[in-house]
Design an enzyme around this catalytic site. Structure first.
Site, PDB file in Angstrom:
ATOM      1  N   LYS A   1      42.429  26.433  23.206  1.00 45.42           N
ATOM      2  CA  LYS A   1      42.061  25.813  21.941  1.00 45.42           C
ATOM      3  C   LYS A   1      41.345  26.780  20.989  1.00 45.42           C
ATOM      4  CE  LYS A   1      43.985  22.008  23.241  1.00 45.42           C
ATOM      5  NZ  LYS A   1      43.938  22.015  24.697  1.00 45.42           N
TER       6      LYS A   1
ATOM      7  N   TYR B   1      48.033  11.680  33.619  1.00 42.73           N
ATOM      8  CA  TYR B   1      47.131  12.593  32.908  1.00 42.73           C
ATOM      9  C   TYR B   1      45.750  12.649  33.565  1.00 42.73           C
ATOM     10  CZ  TYR B   1      44.087  14.711  29.486  1.00 42.73           C
ATOM     11  OH  TYR B   1      43.167  15.526  28.892  1.00 42.73           O
TER      12      TYR B   1
ATOM     13  N   TYR C   1      45.206  20.896  33.719  1.00 40.29           N
ATOM     14  CA  TYR C   1      46.233  21.689  33.035  1.00 40.29           C
ATOM     15  C   TYR C   1      46.703  22.903  33.844  1.00 40.29           C
ATOM     16  CZ  TYR C   1      44.651  19.007  28.974  1.00 40.29           C
ATOM     17  OH  TYR C   1      44.319  18.004  28.113  1.00 40.29           O
TER      18      TYR C   1
END
Ligand code: PLP
Length: 339
Positions: free
Chosen positions: A49, A267, A293
């Site tokens: 990010k 998720y 992730y």
């Protein structure tokens, strides 16, 4: 527009390392695995990010915003790095925790990224839903209205697909970095393996490669949606990213490759393959991966090696997108006897 025309705030330490993973390679007995260390982008414990945020904060500052708002999962790395970037660049930050992952222990709600958010001094809100991106964005718009009513100038980093994929631009640039590092080290990469969530990291990489004339395949490991939904999302967001850069139509449906082989149960939920991948990386390379992730992505790489999709003579680049603080929110799942 080219990349250089977009306003950008410098936040990431780049180029990030590009290295072989000899011990994982040996243990897999198949493809030669290399790693792009985007967990080392530097901003408040790193991650992908930082690259996205260079362009969001570039735009926020260009628009004279004084407050940045963002929504995400409680252990979202995006929220943590936004709070850090805002602190660094002198903007206020408001973050919204969605209730996305159920049945988590207290540590999930207090440690890891949650602890770091507290240190950055951002304002915290909660949102009861977690599946509906549109609704989470609408709640964020309401918070922005309140900022405006108090005389502030809000900038929203949206989650849903109704808004331009600005964050992907950071990975358009990362694709150039990857090609340069491959050339400098004389490495012929056959495949890039990368997590695919909002898909902007995946899409930016893909568009960046194609813009530079590279046909290198990019395989997205699904971390949030099944592969049918994710493939549609990748194609749509890739088209939009290419259009932002004045090159509409350069991404074809054949370029879109995703696999949901390690997504279950969903998720932010750990499965056996992900735990195996986290332990393999830690114990053979001294390398930390996260459960949401990067651990799932290496798990996907391993699973697709075992089923023969990834060929033993390939050079495969695993893009490590960070997420390490979340490990501390998952302590009792990863080390059940430790506390
Ligand atoms: C957000 C995030 C991803 C997913 O990136 P998208 O661009 O949303 O697909 C992958 N890894 C980490 C560590 C993340 O924080």
């Amino acid at each position: 527009m080219t990349l250089a025309d977009f306003p950008r705030a410098r936040l990431a330490h780049t180029p990030t390392p590009f290295e072989p993973l000899p011990n994982i390679t040996r243990q897999l007995g198949g493809p030669r695995v290399l790693i792009k260390r985007d967990d080392c982008t530097g901003l408040a414990m790193g991650g992908n990010k930082a690259r996205h945020l260079e362009f969001y904060f570039g735009e926020a500052i260009a628009k004279n915003a004084d407050t940045v708002l963002i929504t995400g999962a409680v252990q979202s790395n995006f929220l943590r790095m936004t709070a850090a970037a805002a602190a660094k660049l002198g903007l206020r930050c408001e973050i919204q925790y969605e209730d996305r992952v159920s049945n988590m222990k207290a540590e999930y709600h207090s440690s890891g990224n949650v602890l770091l958010n507290h240190l950055f001094g951002c304002k915290i809100h909660t949102f009861p839903g977690g599946k509906d991106e549109q609704a989470a964005d609408t709640a964020l718009e309401d918070l922005a209205d309140r900022v405006r009513a108090d005389g502030g100038k809000p900038y929203i980093i949206h989650l849903s697909q109704q808004h331009p994929p600005i964050g992907a631009l950071g990975y358009v640039d990362a694709a150039r970095e990857i090609l340069e590092q491959a050339a400098q080290t004389g490495t012929e990469i056959d495949l890039v393996v990368i997590p695919s969530g909002s898909a902007l990291t995946h899409v930016g990489t893909l568009v960046g490669l194609r813009l530079l004339g590279s046909t290198l395949p990019v395989l997205g490991i699904c971390v949030r949606r099944d592969q049918k939904q994710q493939a549609e999302r990748v194609l749509r967001r890739a088209d939009e990213t290419a259009e932002l850069l004045g090159k509409p139509g350069i991404i074809k449906s054949d370029d879109v490759w995703v696999s949901d082989c390690v997504l279950a149960p969903g998720y932010g939920q750990v499965n056996e393959q992900t735990t195996e991948a986290i332990l393999l990386a830690a114990r053979s390379e001294g390398l930390l991966l996260d459960p949401v992730y990067s651990g799932k992505t290496l798990a996907g790489l391993i699973s697709l090696t075992r089923d023969g999709t990834i060929k033993p003579d390939w050079n495969v680049l695993f893009v490590h997108t960070g997420g390490i603080p979340a490990l501390f929110g998952y302590q009792s799942l990863l080390a059940p006897n430790s506390s």
